[in-house]
Design a protein around this motif. Structure first.
Motif, short mmCIF file in Angstrom:
data_model
loop_
_atom_site.label_atom_id
_atom_site.label_comp_id
_atom_site.label_asym_id
_atom_site.label_seq_id
_atom_site.Cartn_x
_atom_site.Cartn_y
_atom_site.Cartn_z
N VAL A 29 17.76 28.63 -19.57
CA VAL A 29 18.14 29.85 -20.31
C VAL A 29 19.18 29.47 -21.37
CG1 VAL A 29 19.15 32.15 -20.13
CG2 VAL A 29 17.67 31.30 -18.31
N ASP A 30 18.92 29.86 -22.59
CA ASP A 30 19.84 29.55 -23.69
C ASP A 30 21.16 30.29 -23.47
OD1 ASP A 30 21.10 28.87 -26.00
OD2 ASP A 30 19.55 29.66 -27.35
N ALA A 31 22.25 29.55 -23.41
CA ALA A 31 23.55 30.17 -23.19
C ALA A 31 23.97 31.07 -24.35
CB ALA A 31 24.61 29.07 -22.98
N ASN A 32 23.39 30.85 -25.53
CA ASN A 32 23.73 31.69 -26.68
C ASN A 32 23.27 33.14 -26.48
OD1 ASN A 32 24.95 29.64 -28.20
ND2 ASN A 32 22.94 28.90 -28.88
N ILE A 33 22.20 33.33 -25.71
CA ILE A 33 21.73 34.69 -25.42
C ILE A 33 22.79 35.44 -24.61
CG2 ILE A 33 19.94 36.07 -24.30
CD1 ILE A 33 18.01 33.77 -24.79
N GLU A 34 23.33 34.77 -23.61
CA GLU A 34 24.38 35.39 -22.80
C GLU A 34 25.64 35.61 -23.63
OE1 GLU A 34 24.94 32.73 -19.58
OE2 GLU A 34 22.99 33.10 -18.68
N ARG A 35 25.94 34.64 -24.49
CA ARG A 35 27.13 34.75 -25.33
C ARG A 35 27.02 35.93 -26.30
NH1 ARG A 35 26.95 29.93 -26.98
NH2 ARG A 35 27.98 29.05 -25.16
#
Length: 263
Positions: free
Chosen positions: A159-165
């Motif tokens: 899961v791309d951490a940028n989505i959560e960020r």
């Protein structure tokens, strides 16, 4: 290129041969389970469902199966509730001792089952925990937790951490982001780990023998007792059922992993 092709074919043939050799004893049990004899005979002289009828009718077998299923189900649920947050903390967290914590949580995989079983037995006696089914669930949870953590962590890493960020920048809390963004994306990994955890708990024997109280007889314990005191032909039918169940779970895991790999 031609030599590489020959080596690949040879390696594939060797792998198939080795797999057949390993699976052959399990496959032999299947026709034996349809024998009408009161002895374990291969090949069977006549075929029937006699041994499966005995499995259902004889006292102890069905109740032991139900107990194993119930323990495995509660173990899987508890392992998911503990393992998924732990996997998220290990993957996304940045705190001192993270690697040591990961090694500690995964240590049950590296320890022999008899060591874990003896430790559980001593611990439960010290804290005076007498409820047999609860003891089985807690002990099995420790043994299966690493599998949930490993599979969930593998899914979280994709899961791309940028989505959560981005969701955090928009004002969402960490819990809300995990529940609405991350968790739906890692459901296939969690399901795969849960299936393996259920199978491991259902088949566990060493820990169960040490931890179970008198009267709390799981199916593996019942099968072991039958082997020690009598070689019942019903074991062929039960072994076939367990083989089919294991094969179905492996197939389900394969389909889950394929669905996760699709964009």
């Amino acid at each position: 290129m031609e030599r590489r092709s020959i080596w690949r074919r040879a390696n594939a043939a060797f792998a198939v041969a080795a797999m057949i050799f390993l699976l052959l004893p399990s496959l032999i049990v299947v026709p034996m389970s349809f024998s009408d004899s009161e002895l374990i005979i291969f090949p069977p002289r006549e075929y029937s469902f006699h041994l499966y009828e005995r499995y259902v009718q004889e006292p102890g077998w069905v109740s032991a199966t139900i107990l194993s299923f119930r323990v495995a189900l509660w173990t899987t649920i508890l392992s998911i509730c503990l393992g998924v947050p732990a996997a998220y903390a290990l993957v996304r967290g940045q705190f001192p001792g993270r690697r040591m914590l990961a090694m500690f949580l995964l240590s049950p995989i590296m320890l022999p089952s008899v060591v874990l079983a003896l430790a559980f037995y001593i611990y439960f006696v010290r804290i005076s925990l007498s409820q047999g089914e609860l003891r089985l669930v807690l002990a099995h949870c420790v043994a299966t937790l690493p599998f949930i953590i490993v599979t969930a962590a593998a899914g979280i890493q994709t899961v791309d951490a940028n989505i959560e960020r981005a969701a955090r920048i928009m004002g969402a809390s960490r819990v809300y982001v995990f529940r609405t963004v991350t968790l739906p994306l890692v459901i296939p990994s969690i399901v795969a780990g849960a299936l393996f955890a259920f199978l491991i708990s259902f088949d566990e024997i060493i820990i169960s023998i040490f931890v179970a109280r008198a009267g709390d007889e799981t199916l593996p314990i019942k099968m072991y007792s039958s082997l020690v005191f009598e070689v019942s032909p019903v074991l062929a039918a039960i072994s076939t059922i367990l083989t089919v169940m294991s094969a179905l779970i492996c197939i389900l895991v394969t389909f889950v992993q394929k669905s996760e790999a699709k964009p």
